[in-house]
Write a protein that holds these residues in place. Structure first.
Motif, PDB file in Angstrom:
ATOM      1  N   CYS A 167       0.843  -1.187   0.000  1.00 16.28           N
ATOM      2  CA  CYS A 167       0.000   0.000   0.000  1.00 16.28           C
ATOM      3  C   CYS A 167       0.887   1.248   0.000  1.00 16.28           C
ATOM      4  N   ALA A 170      -1.368  -4.806   0.249  1.00 15.92           N
ATOM      5  CA  ALA A 170      -2.612  -4.494  -0.451  1.00 15.92           C
ATOM      6  C   ALA A 170      -3.101  -5.775  -1.113  1.00 15.92           C
ATOM      7  N   LYS A 200      -7.056  -3.189  -2.864  1.00 17.20           N
ATOM      8  CA  LYS A 200      -7.459  -2.490  -1.645  1.00 17.20           C
ATOM      9  C   LYS A 200      -6.564  -2.895  -0.477  1.00 17.20           C
ATOM     10  N   CYS A 201      -6.248  -1.911   0.324  1.00 18.34           N
ATOM     11  CA  CYS A 201      -5.478  -2.154   1.551  1.00 18.34           C
ATOM     12  C   CYS A 201      -6.453  -2.439   2.681  1.00 18.34           C
ATOM     13  N   ASP A 202      -6.289  -3.564   3.336  1.00 19.73           N
ATOM     14  CA  ASP A 202      -7.163  -3.933   4.450  1.00 19.73           C
ATOM     15  C   ASP A 202      -6.838  -3.123   5.710  1.00 19.73           C
ATOM     16  N   ARG A 260      -8.392  -7.700  -5.427  1.00 18.66           N
ATOM     17  CA  ARG A 260      -9.790  -8.106  -5.294  1.00 18.66           C
ATOM     18  C   ARG A 260     -10.373  -8.627  -6.603  1.00 18.66           C
ATOM     19  N   PHE A 267      -8.833  -4.366  -9.181  1.00 23.67           N
ATOM     20  CA  PHE A 267      -9.181  -3.559  -8.023  1.00 23.67           C
ATOM     21  C   PHE A 267      -8.284  -4.011  -6.879  1.00 23.67           C
ATOM     22  N   GLY A 322      -7.622   1.060   4.112  1.00 27.34           N
ATOM     23  CA  GLY A 322      -8.753   1.235   3.211  1.00 27.34           C
ATOM     24  C   GLY A 322      -8.424   1.881   1.883  1.00 27.34           C
ATOM     25  N   TYR A 323      -7.156   2.146   1.601  1.00 26.66           N
ATOM     26  CA  TYR A 323      -6.743   2.734   0.329  1.00 26.66           C
ATOM     27  C   TYR A 323      -7.171   1.824  -0.820  1.00 26.66           C
ATOM     28  N   GLU A 324      -7.740   2.415  -1.876  1.00 25.08           N
ATOM     29  CA  GLU A 324      -8.198   1.658  -3.042  1.00 25.08           C
ATOM     30  C   GLU A 324      -7.610   2.259  -4.308  1.00 25.08           C
ATOM     31  N   THR A 325      -7.297   1.409  -5.271  1.00 27.49           N
ATOM     32  CA  THR A 325      -6.775   1.896  -6.540  1.00 27.49           C
ATOM     33  C   THR A 325      -6.989   0.855  -7.633  1.00 27.49           C
TER      34      THR A 325
END
Length: 79
Positions: A17, A24, A65-67, A27, A63, A70-73
């Motif tokens: 992340c 990260a 996402k960092c658990d 998904r 997709f 919560g960062y998403e990209t």
């Protein structure tokens, strides 16, 4: 039409992340999150409609996402 090495199990996507440094998680394909039926549409058709240059660049958008924070990209994998 290319083949995504991550979708097909040839590679495992391991990313850090950029926000917090935690792992990260991949998904899956971005197109699978659009609606109930998008996962069943032809991949190349979805690439033409998703707003990215992934079809022209022969990339598969995932997709990520960092658990932790919560960062998403979107992360593009070369096919």
């Amino acid at each position: 039409m290319g083949i995504c090495p991550v979708c097909n199990g040839f590679l495992e996507l391991k990313l850090e992340c950029p926000s917090c440094g935690a792992a990260a998680t991949d998904r899956g394909r971005i197109m699978d999150f659009y609606d109930d039926y998008s996962a069943y549409m032809p991949i190349d058709q979805m690439k033409l409609e998703n707003g990215y240059l992934d079809f022209a660049n022969k990339q598969c958008p995932h997709f990520v996402k960092c658990d932790q924070c919560g960062y998403e990209t979107a992360y593009f994998i070369q096919e």
